[in-house]
Design an enzyme around this catalytic site. Structure first.
Site, short mmCIF file in Angstrom:
data_model
loop_
_atom_site.label_atom_id
_atom_site.label_comp_id
_atom_site.label_asym_id
_atom_site.label_seq_id
_atom_site.Cartn_x
_atom_site.Cartn_y
_atom_site.Cartn_z
N LYS A 21 0.82 -1.22 0.00
CA LYS A 21 0.00 0.00 0.00
C LYS A 21 0.86 1.27 0.00
CE LYS A 21 -2.25 -0.97 3.87
NZ LYS A 21 -1.66 -2.25 4.27
N ARG B 7 -9.47 0.45 9.07
CA ARG B 7 -9.06 -0.92 9.37
C ARG B 7 -10.16 -1.69 10.09
NH1 ARG B 7 -3.21 0.36 9.34
NH2 ARG B 7 -2.01 -1.57 9.46
N ARG C 31 11.38 -6.71 4.60
CA ARG C 31 11.30 -5.27 4.89
C ARG C 31 11.91 -4.98 6.25
NH1 ARG C 31 5.48 -2.42 5.06
NH2 ARG C 31 5.50 -3.04 7.24
N ARG D 47 11.55 -0.79 11.54
CA ARG D 47 10.26 -0.79 12.25
C ARG D 47 10.23 -1.87 13.31
NH1 ARG D 47 5.08 0.01 8.38
NH2 ARG D 47 4.21 -1.22 10.10
N ARG E 117 -0.03 -9.16 13.48
CA ARG E 117 -0.65 -8.15 12.61
C ARG E 117 -1.48 -8.80 11.50
NH1 ARG E 117 4.52 -5.45 10.85
NH2 ARG E 117 3.26 -4.19 9.44
#
Ligand code: AMP
Length: 189
Positions: A14, A89, A128, A134, A145
Site C-alpha cells: 500500500k 481498518r 522489509r 520498524r 498483525r
C-alpha cells in the site's frame, strides 16, 4: 476531488504504491501508520499511547484513530485528492470515514484492494524488517498483525463491496504492472 482508499494486508504494498500514485496524480497521502510513527518519534502523549499498541501488533482504539484521521485530513485539504493508506481498518472506522467526508460534502470514490497471496506477505514483511527499522516488522509481531488483519480488517471487503466501491487489483508482479492496474481503475473513478 478524489478520495481513494488503498486497501490490503500488511506487506501488500500500500505504501509503495501510494507513493507512485502521489507522483502521478498529485494526490495527498494519509498513512495512519506513518502519522503514528511520527508521533512516537516526537515522544508525544499520543505517540506513547500508540506505541503500546503498535509494538504488540494491535490496533489503536477506533475513537482515537478517527480523531487523528479527521485532523490530518483537514490539514491537507482542499486538494486534488487523498489516498487513505492503512485507514479504515475496522467497520466503525469505515463508517466514521463516510460520515466525516459527507460532512465535508464529499465521499470515497473507490476502494482499491491489493490482492497478494498470504505466503508472499510474510516473506515481504520479514525482508522489509531487515531495512525498515520498524519495531513491528519482526516474525512474532508480523504474525499478530496478519491475524488482526484477517479478524478485524477483512470484513471491510464486503462492506465496500456493498457500497459498490470495491475494486480488486492483482498486488504481485512488477511494481509497474501493479501501478498500471491501479491507475487503470483510478482513471475510471
Ligand atoms: P501500518 O504502517 O499501516 O502497517 O500500521 C502500523 C501499526 O499502526 C498497525 O499495526 C496499528 O498498530 C497502527 N495503526 C495504523 N493505522 C491504524 C488504524 N487505522 N487503526 C488502528 N491502528 C492503526
Amino acid at each position: 476531488m478524489k478520495n481513494i482508499v488503498i486497501f490490503g494486508a500488511p506487506g501488500s504494498g500500500k505504501g509503495t504504491q501510494s507513493d507512485l500514485l502521489v507522483k502521478k496524480y498529485g494526490f495527498k497521502h494519509i498513512s495512519t501508520g506513518d502519522v503514528l510513527r511520527a508521533e512516537i518519534k516526537q515522544g508525544s502523549e499520543l505517540g506513547n499511547t500508540a506505541k503500546s499498541f503498535i509494538d504488540k501488533g494491535q490496533l489503536i482504539p477506533d475513537e482515537l484513530m478517527i480523531d487523528i484521521l479527521a485532523a490530518t485530513y483537514d490539514a491537507l485539504c482542499p486538494c486534488e485528492g487523498v489516498i487513505f493508506d492503512g485507514f479504515p481498518r475496522t467497520i466503525p472506522q469505515a463508517e466514521a470515514l463516510k460520515k466525516m467526508l459527507a460532512e465535508r460534502q464529499t465521499g470515497v470514490c473507490g476502494m482499491l484492494e491489493l490482492d497478494v497471496p498470504e505466503e508472499m506477505l510474510m516473506e515481504r514483511l520479514i525482508n522489509r524488517g531487515k531495512t525498515s527499522g520498524r519495531a513491528d516488522d519482526n516474525a512474532e509481531t508480523i504474525k499478530k498483525r496478519l491475524d488482526v488483519y484477517h479478524n478485524q480488517t477483512t470484513p471491510l471487503i464486503e462492506w465496500y463491496e456493498k457500497e459498490g466501491l470495491r475494486h480488486k487489483v492483482k498486488g504481485f508482479g512488477s511494481l509497474e504492472e501493479i501501478n498500471d492496474a491501479l491507475c487503470a481503475v483510478i482513471d475510471t473513478l
